[in-house]
Design a protein around this motif. Structure first.
Motif, PDB file in Angstrom:
ATOM      1  N   PRO A 177      76.119 -19.000 -78.526  1.00 42.98           N
ATOM      2  CA  PRO A 177      75.557 -17.810 -77.896  1.00 42.98           C
ATOM      3  C   PRO A 177      74.329 -18.090 -77.047  1.00 42.98           C
ATOM      4  O   PRO A 177      73.741 -17.156 -76.492  1.00 42.98           O
ATOM      5  CB  PRO A 177      75.183 -16.947 -79.112  1.00 42.98           C
ATOM      6  N   ASN A 178      73.930 -19.365 -76.927  1.00 39.32           N
ATOM      7  CA  ASN A 178      72.637 -19.694 -76.328  1.00 39.32           C
ATOM      8  C   ASN A 178      72.712 -20.266 -74.919  1.00 39.32           C
ATOM      9  O   ASN A 178      71.696 -20.668 -74.359  1.00 39.32           O
ATOM     10  CB  ASN A 178      71.892 -20.668 -77.244  1.00 39.32           C
ATOM     11  N   THR A 179      73.910 -20.318 -74.344  1.00 40.54           N
ATOM     12  CA  THR A 179      74.088 -20.688 -72.935  1.00 40.54           C
ATOM     13  C   THR A 179      74.688 -19.484 -72.228  1.00 40.54           C
ATOM     14  O   THR A 179      75.778 -19.046 -72.588  1.00 40.54           O
ATOM     15  CB  THR A 179      75.018 -21.907 -72.784  1.00 40.54           C
ATOM     16  N   VAL A 247      86.591 -22.746 -86.595  1.00 39.66           N
ATOM     17  CA  VAL A 247      86.255 -21.343 -86.834  1.00 39.66           C
ATOM     18  C   VAL A 247      85.153 -21.285 -87.903  1.00 39.66           C
ATOM     19  O   VAL A 247      85.425 -21.533 -89.071  1.00 39.66           O
ATOM     20  CB  VAL A 247      87.491 -20.563 -87.332  1.00 39.66           C
ATOM     21  N   SER A 248      83.870 -21.074 -87.558  1.00 43.90           N
ATOM     22  CA  SER A 248      83.440 -20.536 -86.297  1.00 43.90           C
ATOM     23  C   SER A 248      82.056 -21.073 -85.965  1.00 43.90           C
ATOM     24  O   SER A 248      81.446 -21.795 -86.766  1.00 43.90           O
ATOM     25  CB  SER A 248      83.363 -19.005 -86.394  1.00 43.90           C
ATOM     26  N   ASN A 249      81.540 -20.628 -84.823  1.00 43.18           N
ATOM     27  CA  ASN A 249      80.176 -20.933 -84.409  1.00 43.18           C
ATOM     28  C   ASN A 249      79.206 -19.959 -85.091  1.00 43.18           C
ATOM     29  O   ASN A 249      79.578 -19.217 -85.987  1.00 43.18           O
ATOM     30  CB  ASN A 249      80.072 -20.838 -82.881  1.00 43.18           C
ATOM     31  N   THR A 250      77.959 -19.930 -84.629  1.00 48.17           N
ATOM     32  CA  THR A 250      76.971 -18.999 -85.166  1.00 48.17           C
ATOM     33  C   THR A 250      77.249 -17.576 -84.680  1.00 48.17           C
ATOM     34  O   THR A 250      78.003 -17.365 -83.729  1.00 48.17           O
ATOM     35  CB  THR A 250      75.562 -19.409 -84.741  1.00 48.17           C
ATOM     36  N   THR A 251      76.612 -16.604 -85.321  1.00 50.77           N
ATOM     37  CA  THR A 251      76.832 -15.206 -84.966  1.00 50.77           C
ATOM     38  C   THR A 251      75.594 -14.593 -84.324  1.00 50.77           C
ATOM     39  O   THR A 251      74.459 -14.928 -84.686  1.00 50.77           O
ATOM     40  CB  THR A 251      77.225 -14.372 -86.199  1.00 50.77           C
ATOM     41  N   ALA A 267      66.036 -13.766 -81.236  1.00 51.36           N
ATOM     42  CA  ALA A 267      67.296 -13.959 -80.514  1.00 51.36           C
ATOM     43  C   ALA A 267      67.896 -15.318 -80.860  1.00 51.36           C
ATOM     44  O   ALA A 267      67.178 -16.277 -81.134  1.00 51.36           O
ATOM     45  CB  ALA A 267      67.065 -13.856 -79.012  1.00 51.36           C
ATOM     46  N   GLY A 268      69.218 -15.393 -80.829  1.00 49.01           N
ATOM     47  CA  GLY A 268      69.904 -16.652 -81.077  1.00 49.01           C
ATOM     48  C   GLY A 268      71.051 -16.491 -82.049  1.00 49.01           C
ATOM     49  O   GLY A 268      71.421 -15.385 -82.438  1.00 49.01           O
TER      50      GLY A 268
END
Length: 361
Positions: A177-179, A247-251, A267-268
């Protein structure tokens, strides 16, 4: 291991988390990492993605961003280690502070932004794998795109061309979610362009075969997204494009019951214990929709053998962790494997592979 609990962990906990992480990497590079005392029980071995994993417990991407310490991390008893995310060009990532502990929740929030030294540096570090006299753990390479790049497919192709010959498997990370804009690449049209670029750029790995390709997805997917990505994975597998999903990345969501309220608003991406339920639910849905035909790697909130076993019963052939290691240290790996084996035997399974997807039977 006792040294970590009594001295090292309390010391690192007093430091800024990013400083603590850098010191840990330096210590591992200097030879201060522990070595697992025991061989893995053969009942924990599993064959998946064309490889024999000595056990199904691996390190998720994000810890070893530049492929500096995959050797020492493999020696703590992990079955596989994933390095990265690695972008074609070096980039500093987002401004600091960008990493936050939530100790009461056993969680972390990060907005690192794919900070890494670039594919050339990672390649030099991975070239050490050319000496296979002591092969060590299986190593996956997690690929990302540069923040300012306008051609995502070209970036993933470039990373593949530079690094695939030293990778046991490759990961297309389109779910951090950070790019900015990265998660939009999970749409099947965009993802197809990326996967085709990766396939065209792949080179045989150290084993002499082309490394399998996995796609890492977010936990914040809608039912429609999961259905589309499941269909994409099945079709991609049939055409030799996609070999599995992580499955899966961060939320980016924040559960209402988080205790560290002062940090929860940062944020992040949130990782750790609060992610377990949602990530396992999404994993279970992917297994059901792909009918168990696509290998899945379960990640998110794993901190015990029971957690790892739940992921496996939900459909994961392999399981990764990271945040729990930051809190509990390397001794956690042996504990998870011991408890995972006990749970498997209690349910009457003679090999861990037999437990994969058991909740669906």
């Amino acid at each position: 291991m006792m040294l970590f609990d009594t001295i090292i962990r309390p010391f690192l906990a007093r430091l800024d988390p990013e400083t603590a992480h850098r010191l840990t990497i330096r210590a591992l590079k200097s030879g201060f990492g522990p070595t697992a005392a025991d061989q893995d029980d053969p009942r924990l071995a599993i064959r998946v993605l064309g490889m024999e994993f000595p056990n199904p417990i691996g390190l998720a991407a994000g810890f070893d961003k530049n492929a500096e310490v995959y050797g020492p991390m493999g020696r703590i008893g992990l079955g596989f280690v994933e390095v990265g995310s690695i972008t074609p060009l070096a980039q500093p990532g987002n401004p600091r502070p960008r990493l936050f502990r939530l100790p009461a929740d056993r969680a972390v929030i990060n907005r690192m932004g794919f900070n890494n030294d670039g594919a050339e540096t990672a390649r030099m570090n991975l070239e050490r794998r050319g000496d296979r006299s002591k092969p060590g753990a299986i190593v996956g390479v997690n690929l990302g795109k540069n923040k300012t790049s306008e051609d995502a497919a070209a970036d993933y192709g470039t990373g593949t061309a530079k690094l695939s010959e030293f990778a046991d498997y490759l990961v297309v990370n389109v779910s951090s979610p950070n790019t900015p804009g990265l998660r939009a690449l999970q749409s099947t049209d965009e993802l197809l362009r990326i996967i085709e670029a990766v396939k065209a750029a792949k080179k045989p790995g150290l084993s002499g075969v082309l490394p399998p390709v996995l796609v890492k997805v977010a936990p914040d997917l809608t039912d429609e997204d999961i259905a589309d990505l499941s269909a994409f994975a099945l079709t991609g597998q049939e055409h030799g494009l996609v070999d599995g999903l992580i499955v899966s990345n961060t939320t980016i969501t924040r559960p209402d019951d988080l205790k560290d309220k002062a940090v929860a608003g940062e944020a992040g991406g949130l990782s750790g214990r609060p992610l377990f339920a949602r990530s396992t639910e999404v994993l279970r849905d992917f297994y059901r929709r792909t009918e168990g035909r696509v290998p899945l790697v379960g990640v998110g909130g794993v901190s015990s053998g029971a957690d790892a076993y739940a992921k496996i019963r939900a459909g994961a052939s392999l399981v990764q962790l990271y945040t729990a290691l930051a809190y509990d240290g390397p001794a956690l790996v042996a504990t998870i494997k011991r408890d995972l084996l006990a749970a498997m035997v209690s349910d009457g399974f003679t090999r861990i592979g037999s437990a994969v997807g058991a909740d669906h039977r």
